[in-house]
Every structure is written in structure tokens, then in C-alpha cells.
Motif scaffolding. Sequence first.
Motif, mmCIF file in Angstrom:
data_model
loop_
_atom_site.group_PDB
_atom_site.id
_atom_site.type_symbol
_atom_site.label_atom_id
_atom_site.label_comp_id
_atom_site.label_asym_id
_atom_site.label_seq_id
_atom_site.Cartn_x
_atom_site.Cartn_y
_atom_site.Cartn_z
ATOM 1 N N ARG A 163 11.501 -5.608 6.366
ATOM 2 C CA ARG A 163 10.498 -5.948 5.363
ATOM 3 C C ARG A 163 9.106 -5.772 5.960
ATOM 4 N N ARG A 164 8.152 -5.464 5.075
ATOM 5 C CA ARG A 164 6.754 -5.269 5.476
ATOM 6 C C ARG A 164 5.900 -6.009 4.450
ATOM 7 N N VAL A 165 5.153 -7.053 4.919
ATOM 8 C CA VAL A 165 4.451 -7.912 3.970
ATOM 9 C C VAL A 165 3.049 -8.248 4.464
ATOM 10 N N GLU A 166 2.221 -8.722 3.518
ATOM 11 C CA GLU A 166 0.925 -9.315 3.822
ATOM 12 C C GLU A 166 1.090 -10.830 3.750
ATOM 13 N N PRO A 167 1.079 -11.535 4.884
ATOM 14 C CA PRO A 167 1.337 -12.983 4.878
ATOM 15 C C PRO A 167 0.141 -13.760 4.340
ATOM 16 N N TYR A 168 0.436 -14.815 3.581
ATOM 17 C CA TYR A 168 -0.638 -15.630 3.004
ATOM 18 C C TYR A 168 -0.602 -17.073 3.518
ATOM 19 N N TYR A 182 2.789 -11.186 0.219
ATOM 20 C CA TYR A 182 2.834 -10.081 -0.743
ATOM 21 C C TYR A 182 3.744 -9.015 -0.167
ATOM 22 N N ASP A 183 4.836 -8.754 -0.868
ATOM 23 C CA ASP A 183 5.842 -7.787 -0.422
ATOM 24 C C ASP A 183 5.349 -6.377 -0.745
ATOM 25 N N LEU A 184 5.024 -5.616 0.272
ATOM 26 C CA LEU A 184 4.461 -4.281 0.070
ATOM 27 C C LEU A 184 5.498 -3.290 -0.435
ATOM 28 N N ASP A 185 6.754 -3.516 -0.145
ATOM 29 C CA ASP A 185 7.795 -2.593 -0.601
ATOM 30 C C ASP A 185 8.197 -2.857 -2.052
ATOM 31 N N ARG A 186 8.071 -4.107 -2.499
ATOM 32 C CA ARG A 186 8.438 -4.456 -3.875
ATOM 33 C C ARG A 186 7.221 -4.722 -4.751
ATOM 34 N N ASP A 187 6.040 -4.621 -4.155
ATOM 35 C CA ASP A 187 4.785 -4.738 -4.894
ATOM 36 C C ASP A 187 4.717 -6.039 -5.703
ATOM 37 N N GLY A 188 4.833 -7.156 -5.006
ATOM 38 C CA GLY A 188 4.741 -8.443 -5.693
ATOM 39 C C GLY A 188 4.824 -9.593 -4.699
ATOM 40 N N TRP A 189 4.465 -10.799 -5.165
ATOM 41 C CA TRP A 189 4.513 -11.986 -4.322
ATOM 42 C C TRP A 189 5.961 -12.439 -4.157
ATOM 43 N N ARG A 190 6.316 -12.827 -2.931
ATOM 44 C CA ARG A 190 7.653 -13.303 -2.619
ATOM 45 C C ARG A 190 7.546 -14.466 -1.649
ATOM 46 N N SER A 191 8.551 -15.324 -1.682
ATOM 47 C CA SER A 191 8.665 -16.354 -0.646
ATOM 48 C C SER A 191 9.900 -16.054 0.189
ATOM 49 N N PHE A 192 9.772 -16.217 1.519
ATOM 50 C CA PHE A 192 10.851 -15.902 2.447
ATOM 51 C C PHE A 192 11.180 -17.154 3.271
ATOM 52 N N ARG A 193 12.462 -17.439 3.418
ATOM 53 C CA ARG A 193 12.868 -18.523 4.309
ATOM 54 C C ARG A 193 12.662 -18.083 5.754
ATOM 55 N N VAL A 194 11.903 -18.884 6.507
ATOM 56 C CA VAL A 194 11.572 -18.496 7.877
ATOM 57 C C VAL A 194 12.826 -18.473 8.749
ATOM 58 N N ASP A 195 13.789 -19.367 8.490
ATOM 59 C CA ASP A 195 14.995 -19.384 9.323
ATOM 60 C C ASP A 195 15.878 -18.167 9.092
ATOM 61 N N ARG A 196 15.599 -17.364 8.037
ATOM 62 C CA ARG A 196 16.357 -16.137 7.795
ATOM 63 C C ARG A 196 15.625 -14.895 8.301
#
Length: 313
Positions: A163-168, A182-196
Motif C-alpha cells: 500500500r502507498r498512502v498519505e498519512p494524516y 489517503y489511499d493513493l491506489d484507491r483514491d480515497g480516505w481509508r483507516s488501517f489497523r496498525v497491528d496489521r
Amino acid sequence: MDVSGSAERVLTLLGLLQQRQVWTGPELAGRLGVTPRTVRRDVERLRTLGYPVHASQGVGGGYQLGAGQDLPPLLLDDEEAIATTVSLLGGVADADAALRALAKLDQVLPVRLRHEVRALSGSVESFGGGRTPVGPEVLMTLARACRDEVEIGFGYRSAAEPRRVEPYRLVSSDRRWYLLAYDLDRDGWRSFRVDRMTGVTARTWRFRPRAAPDAAAYVQEGVASRVYPHQARFLVHAPADTVRAQISASAAVVRPRDDDRCEVLSGGANLDFVLMHVLALGHDFAVLEPPELARRCRVLAGKLLAAAPEPHE
């Protein structure tokens, strides 16, 4: 050894010595919740770090911080400072107490570490408290990237490709740490579990910040509702604070409607399951959406009435 606990205790001891001219050993032990022997050991640690702590015997004696001298920085290494910060941000239920402790930490850290700790504390929002621990070095990498506005790359367990993102913002819930990005590959805001997340690395590409949603609210709504195939919204006839005390922050979003009512947003694999949880709260409520859940309520009400026939006279 509890690194964050001992470091926080030494910070508290230093703060107490700065507040009053003289403290007795038993007084400090009582305030810190430790034995007088531990107080003596912590005082020695301050002395080895360069703090002028004097001790005197007899009536009126006790521990005293030397006056008229510049205090050197507290010599925590990177791991200790970050562990203490993560502990305060992620494990202290009283937000005001955490803020006071972070302020003390900020005052006594060396400039380099102070900058790093501010990066972490300034990049974290939360709802709930007490969560699955993750590596402090990962949190620090993400916090720096949020602060410096640089892209990050990482592997994710639910995705085959990196994954390639802009962290907020980093967001801590009552169970886990999340990254809003902001997920650059899916062009939208996403939340990611840090433990994953695996192989987290900061990239060299800087980005211009976008208009972002409220980080804590976005992540909480996602955890409680959007990740499920079915979502439901209820009007509950009880104050928001009362309902929040009954239901986990990761299970539902509770929004006040007025002093005596609130809205509850939740989700699940099965709408009956969500309905039973709201019913178990014990308050009067109405289904706001979806319409099919309101119809399902009437069907279930009929079945419940049929299961409890009127007693014969």
C-alpha cells in the motif's frame, strides 16, 4: 522491567520536588505509591542524571531540589521516551492527567527527543481507552510521517499488493491503533489497523495535505458500522452519556440528539444481531434506518407475542 512505569514515576518525583521546598521520604512514598526504599533509589537515579537532590536528617529534614541551578535534561533514551509517550497516550483514562504528564515530559527531555515526542502526541487522536499494544517504533515512524507530510509504504494482511498512502492521523480506539490516511491506489480516505501493517517505511515523496474528515469520528464510525455489510441507526430515549457507558466505543457511535435522547449508529453481519443489542440496553427506542429493519421489528414483535400467550382466566 516496566520502562514506561519507572520513567513516569521519576518524572512525577521530579515534579513533586519542584513543587515544594522539602519533602520527607514517607510523604514522597505515599504520593508515588511506592516504598521509601524505592524513593531512595529514584532519588539516586535523579542524582546520577545530574539533578541536585539534597537530603537532610532530623526535624524539618527531607529531600530538597537544589535551588538556583539549571536542571539538565532527563536522560531517557529514544525507546524509553517513546514507550512513556505511548503509555500516556494509549493507556491513561484521564485525558487531563495524561496531558499534565506529557507537559512534564516535554519540559525535561533533550531537544531532539522533545521534537520526536511532540510528533507522536500531536499526531494522535482517540476514542475509548486500553488497546492492543503495537511496536513503538512503528508508531513513531507513522507519527513522523504525519508530522513531516511524507508518503509511507507498507504491507497489509488483507491486501496482496503493498500500500502507498498519505498519512494524516493516528487514532487509538478502545481496542486498537489505526492510521487514517489517503489511499493513493484507491483514491480515497481509508483507516488501517496498525497491528496489521508490516514493513512500514517513510518514503521520500512529500504531499500537500488534503481536506480531511474528523479523524477520530471517521475511524470510530468505520469500526462500529462501515466495515459491516449492514448498518442501522436508532433513536434511543436516554442521554448519550448513559448509553455510552453501556456500549463499547468500537461497537457503536453514540450522538446526542438532546438532553434525554441520542442516536446510535451500529453495524453487523446480521441486522437482528444489532437490534438485539439495542434492545438489551433497556431503553425505549425507534428504528430510524434502514426501513427493512423497522419491518423486521414488527415481525419479531409478533413472534414474541405469540411466544407469550395471555394466561387463561
